[in-house]
Design a protein around this motif. Structure first.
Motif, PDB file in Angstrom:
ATOM      1  N   GLY A  19       0.808  -1.213   0.000  1.00 15.85           N
ATOM      2  CA  GLY A  19       0.000   0.000   0.000  1.00 15.85           C
ATOM      3  C   GLY A  19       0.838   1.258   0.000  1.00 15.85           C
ATOM      4  O   GLY A  19       0.532   2.225  -0.708  1.00 15.85           O
ATOM      5  N   VAL A  20       1.922   1.248   0.776  1.00 16.28           N
ATOM      6  CA  VAL A  20       2.809   2.412   0.825  1.00 16.28           C
ATOM      7  C   VAL A  20       3.477   2.621  -0.530  1.00 16.28           C
ATOM      8  O   VAL A  20       3.438   3.724  -1.099  1.00 16.28           O
ATOM      9  CB  VAL A  20       3.876   2.267   1.937  1.00 16.28           C
ATOM     10  CG1 VAL A  20       4.866   3.431   1.881  1.00 16.28           C
ATOM     11  CG2 VAL A  20       3.226   2.184   3.316  1.00 16.28           C
ATOM     12  N   VAL A  21       4.098   1.574  -1.055  1.00 20.08           N
ATOM     13  CA  VAL A  21       4.864   1.692  -2.306  1.00 20.08           C
ATOM     14  C   VAL A  21       3.945   2.051  -3.472  1.00 20.08           C
ATOM     15  O   VAL A  21       4.273   2.924  -4.290  1.00 20.08           O
ATOM     16  CB  VAL A  21       5.666   0.397  -2.570  1.00 20.08           C
ATOM     17  CG1 VAL A  21       6.311   0.415  -3.941  1.00 20.08           C
ATOM     18  CG2 VAL A  21       6.726   0.208  -1.484  1.00 20.08           C
ATOM     19  N   GLN A  22       2.779   1.436  -3.545  1.00 22.65           N
ATOM     20  CA  GLN A  22       1.841   1.792  -4.606  1.00 22.65           C
ATOM     21  C   GLN A  22       1.294   3.202  -4.391  1.00 22.65           C
ATOM     22  O   GLN A  22       1.054   3.938  -5.348  1.00 22.65           O
ATOM     23  CB  GLN A  22       0.719   0.765  -4.698  1.00 22.65           C
ATOM     24  CG  GLN A  22       1.220  -0.558  -5.257  1.00 22.65           C
ATOM     25  CD  GLN A  22       0.174  -1.657  -5.278  1.00 22.65           C
ATOM     26  OE1 GLN A  22      -0.843  -1.591  -4.592  1.00 22.65           O
ATOM     27  NE2 GLN A  22       0.445  -2.697  -6.054  1.00 22.65           N
ATOM     28  N   GLY A  23       1.122   3.602  -3.146  1.00 18.74           N
ATOM     29  CA  GLY A  23       0.675   4.956  -2.842  1.00 18.74           C
ATOM     30  C   GLY A  23       1.691   6.009  -3.266  1.00 18.74           C
ATOM     31  O   GLY A  23       1.335   7.162  -3.508  1.00 18.74           O
ATOM     32  N   LEU A  24       2.942   5.615  -3.354  1.00 23.35           N
ATOM     33  CA  LEU A  24       3.996   6.520  -3.810  1.00 23.35           C
ATOM     34  C   LEU A  24       4.103   6.557  -5.339  1.00 23.35           C
ATOM     35  O   LEU A  24       4.917   7.273  -5.885  1.00 23.35           O
ATOM     36  CB  LEU A  24       5.347   6.114  -3.217  1.00 23.35           C
ATOM     37  CG  LEU A  24       5.491   6.319  -1.715  1.00 23.35           C
ATOM     38  CD1 LEU A  24       6.765   5.660  -1.203  1.00 23.35           C
ATOM     39  CD2 LEU A  24       5.469   7.800  -1.361  1.00 23.35           C
ATOM     40  N   GLY A  25       3.293   5.728  -6.014  1.00 20.53           N
ATOM     41  CA  GLY A  25       3.261   5.772  -7.465  1.00 20.53           C
ATOM     42  C   GLY A  25       3.763   4.536  -8.190  1.00 20.53           C
ATOM     43  O   GLY A  25       3.748   4.497  -9.414  1.00 20.53           O
ATOM     44  N   HIS A  26       4.197   3.510  -7.470  1.00 16.38           N
ATOM     45  CA  HIS A  26       4.680   2.294  -8.131  1.00 16.38           C
ATOM     46  C   HIS A  26       3.513   1.544  -8.756  1.00 16.38           C
ATOM     47  O   HIS A  26       2.489   1.327  -8.125  1.00 16.38           O
ATOM     48  CB  HIS A  26       5.387   1.385  -7.122  1.00 16.38           C
ATOM     49  CG  HIS A  26       5.824   0.078  -7.703  1.00 16.38           C
ATOM     50  ND1 HIS A  26       6.861  -0.028  -8.602  1.00 16.38           N
ATOM     51  CD2 HIS A  26       5.345  -1.180  -7.523  1.00 16.38           C
ATOM     52  CE1 HIS A  26       7.019  -1.293  -8.944  1.00 16.38           C
ATOM     53  NE2 HIS A  26       6.109  -2.014  -8.308  1.00 16.38           N
ATOM     54  N   LYS A  27       3.685   1.173  -9.999  1.00 14.87           N
ATOM     55  CA  LYS A  27       2.696   0.350 -10.701  1.00 14.87           C
ATOM     56  C   LYS A  27       3.271  -1.060 -10.797  1.00 14.87           C
ATOM     57  O   LYS A  27       4.395  -1.246 -11.198  1.00 14.87           O
ATOM     58  CB  LYS A  27       2.431   0.884 -12.109  1.00 14.87           C
ATOM     59  CG  LYS A  27       2.029   2.348 -12.153  1.00 14.87           C
ATOM     60  CD  LYS A  27       0.691   2.587 -11.527  1.00 14.87           C
ATOM     61  CE  LYS A  27       0.286   4.037 -11.691  1.00 14.87           C
ATOM     62  NZ  LYS A  27      -0.334   4.582 -10.508  1.00 14.87           N
ATOM     63  N   GLY A  28       2.512  -2.020 -10.399  1.00 17.15           N
ATOM     64  CA  GLY A  28       2.994  -3.391 -10.489  1.00 17.15           C
ATOM     65  C   GLY A  28       3.078  -4.059  -9.131  1.00 17.15           C
ATOM     66  O   GLY A  28       2.637  -3.522  -8.120  1.00 17.15           O
ATOM     67  N   ASN A  29       3.668  -5.235  -9.147  1.00 22.33           N
ATOM     68  CA  ASN A  29       3.756  -6.051  -7.942  1.00 22.33           C
ATOM     69  C   ASN A  29       4.699  -5.461  -6.906  1.00 22.33           C
ATOM     70  O   ASN A  29       5.688  -4.817  -7.248  1.00 22.33           O
ATOM     71  CB  ASN A  29       4.244  -7.462  -8.280  1.00 22.33           C
ATOM     72  CG  ASN A  29       3.162  -8.327  -8.869  1.00 22.33           C
ATOM     73  OD1 ASN A  29       1.983  -8.029  -8.752  1.00 22.33           O
ATOM     74  ND2 ASN A  29       3.567  -9.400  -9.520  1.00 22.33           N
ATOM     75  N   VAL A  30       4.381  -5.729  -5.659  1.00 21.19           N
ATOM     76  CA  VAL A  30       5.270  -5.446  -4.540  1.00 21.19           C
ATOM     77  C   VAL A  30       5.396  -6.775  -3.813  1.00 21.19           C
ATOM     78  O   VAL A  30       4.457  -7.240  -3.182  1.00 21.19           O
ATOM     79  CB  VAL A  30       4.691  -4.357  -3.606  1.00 21.19           C
ATOM     80  CG1 VAL A  30       5.579  -4.200  -2.380  1.00 21.19           C
ATOM     81  CG2 VAL A  30       4.552  -3.041  -4.352  1.00 21.19           C
ATOM     82  N   LYS A  31       6.554  -7.393  -3.987  1.00 19.99           N
ATOM     83  CA  LYS A  31       6.735  -8.720  -3.403  1.00 19.99           C
ATOM     84  C   LYS A  31       7.660  -8.649  -2.199  1.00 19.99           C
ATOM     85  O   LYS A  31       8.454  -7.722  -2.061  1.00 19.99           O
ATOM     86  CB  LYS A  31       7.264  -9.690  -4.450  1.00 19.99           C
ATOM     87  CG  LYS A  31       8.618  -9.300  -5.012  1.00 19.99           C
ATOM     88  CD  LYS A  31       9.037 -10.265  -6.102  1.00 19.99           C
ATOM     89  CE  LYS A  31      10.436 -10.103  -6.478  1.00 19.99           C
ATOM     90  NZ  LYS A  31      10.976  -9.385  -7.456  1.00 19.99           N
ATOM     91  N   SER A  32       7.552  -9.619  -1.357  1.00 18.01           N
ATOM     92  CA  SER A  32       8.413  -9.679  -0.182  1.00 18.01           C
ATOM     93  C   SER A  32       9.825 -10.074  -0.599  1.00 18.01           C
ATOM     94  O   SER A  32      10.013 -11.061  -1.295  1.00 18.01           O
ATOM     95  CB  SER A  32       7.876 -10.699   0.821  1.00 18.01           C
ATOM     96  OG  SER A  32       8.728 -10.753   1.937  1.00 18.01           O
ATOM     97  N   PRO A  33      10.819  -9.304  -0.169  1.00 17.88           N
ATOM     98  CA  PRO A  33      12.206  -9.630  -0.517  1.00 17.88           C
ATOM     99  C   PRO A  33      12.835 -10.622   0.466  1.00 17.88           C
ATOM    100  O   PRO A  33      13.942 -10.434   0.952  1.00 17.88           O
ATOM    101  CB  PRO A  33      12.891  -8.262  -0.455  1.00 17.88           C
ATOM    102  CG  PRO A  33      12.121  -7.523   0.581  1.00 17.88           C
ATOM    103  CD  PRO A  33      10.703  -8.009   0.473  1.00 17.88           C
ATOM    104  N   THR A  34      12.114 -11.683   0.761  1.00 13.53           N
ATOM    105  CA  THR A  34      12.561 -12.648   1.759  1.00 13.53           C
ATOM    106  C   THR A  34      13.932 -13.232   1.428  1.00 13.53           C
ATOM    107  O   THR A  34      14.750 -13.427   2.315  1.00 13.53           O
ATOM    108  CB  THR A  34      11.533 -13.789   1.899  1.00 13.53           C
ATOM    109  OG1 THR A  34      10.269 -13.216   2.224  1.00 13.53           O
ATOM    110  CG2 THR A  34      11.936 -14.762   2.983  1.00 13.53           C
ATOM    111  N   TYR A  35      14.200 -13.494   0.174  1.00 10.85           N
ATOM    112  CA  TYR A  35      15.475 -14.127  -0.194  1.00 10.85           C
ATOM    113  C   TYR A  35      16.518 -13.123  -0.659  1.00 10.85           C
ATOM    114  O   TYR A  35      17.711 -13.374  -0.545  1.00 10.85           O
ATOM    115  CB  TYR A  35      15.245 -15.203  -1.264  1.00 10.85           C
ATOM    116  CG  TYR A  35      14.433 -16.348  -0.715  1.00 10.85           C
ATOM    117  CD1 TYR A  35      15.028 -17.304   0.102  1.00 10.85           C
ATOM    118  CD2 TYR A  35      13.072 -16.438  -0.939  1.00 10.85           C
ATOM    119  CE1 TYR A  35      14.288 -18.339   0.654  1.00 10.85           C
ATOM    120  CE2 TYR A  35      12.317 -17.464  -0.401  1.00 10.85           C
ATOM    121  CZ  TYR A  35      12.929 -18.416   0.393  1.00 10.85           C
ATOM    122  OH  TYR A  35      12.186 -19.417   0.948  1.00 10.85           O
ATOM    123  N   THR A  36      16.084 -11.978  -1.169  1.00 11.88           N
ATOM    124  CA  THR A  36      17.036 -10.970  -1.651  1.00 11.88           C
ATOM    125  C   THR A  36      17.373  -9.944  -0.577  1.00 11.88           C
ATOM    126  O   THR A  36      18.280  -9.140  -0.759  1.00 11.88           O
ATOM    127  CB  THR A  36      16.467 -10.232  -2.874  1.00 11.88           C
ATOM    128  OG1 THR A  36      15.232  -9.611  -2.517  1.00 11.88           O
ATOM    129  CG2 THR A  36      16.253 -11.175  -4.037  1.00 11.88           C
TER     130      THR A  36
END
Length: 154
Positions: A47-64
């Motif tokens: 919600g935060v990242v998309q609210g800042l204007g990101h279009k697309g998936n926001v995935k958990s960076p569990t491995y990266t």
């Protein structure tokens, strides 16, 4: 304002609360995200990242460990330290470079980086309440308090 708690009835409400936070963060912040597995930390971050204007998936960076988002006017970094073996690993990945003045750093499982991470402006805890969630924001400094004051007005 030092603390704010809000009931979130579902996933959509969690994303919307993230959107509201994005609306009031203009010059970056360091935010620690606390909560059990599945409590909604990544959903809130989406919600935060998309609210800042990101279009697309926001995935958990569990491995990266980190997922960067270069957005208009702000760089957002989503950290998930759940699988971090030792806080010193953060030094090897150049963690300090992410905490620039105009960066938003959202950090899941910050306790895994204790002693290396800078102090958070906000601590956010998501917890289960019946079939929904409760989100609690705690300001740790003037910047965090300012963000909470603006958020409460939303």
């Amino acid at each position: 304002m030092k603390e704010l708690s809000v009931e979130l009835k579902d996933e959509l409400a969690t994303v919307q609360m993230g959107n509201h936070l994005a609306d009031v963060i203009k010059d970056g912040a360091i935010i620690y995200l606390h909560g059990d597995l599945g409590a909604g930390k990544t959903t809130f971050t989406r919600g935060v990242v998309q609210g800042l204007g990101h279009k697309g998936n926001v995935k958990s960076p569990t491995y990266t460990l980190v997922e960067p988002y270069e957005l208009a006017g702000i760089n957002a970094y989503h950290f998930d330290l759940y699988r971090l073996g030792d806080p010193e690993e953060l030094e090897f990945m150049g963690i300090r470079d992410y905490f620039e003045l105009n960066s938003l750093c959202l950090i899941e499982w910050p306790e895994k980086g204790a002693g290396v991470l800078p102090q958070a402006d906000l601590d956010i805890t998501l917890e289960y309440v019946d079939t929904g969630r409760k989100i609690t924001f705690i300001a740790n400094n003037d910047k965090g308090a300012s963000i909470l004051t603006l958020l409460k007005q939303k």
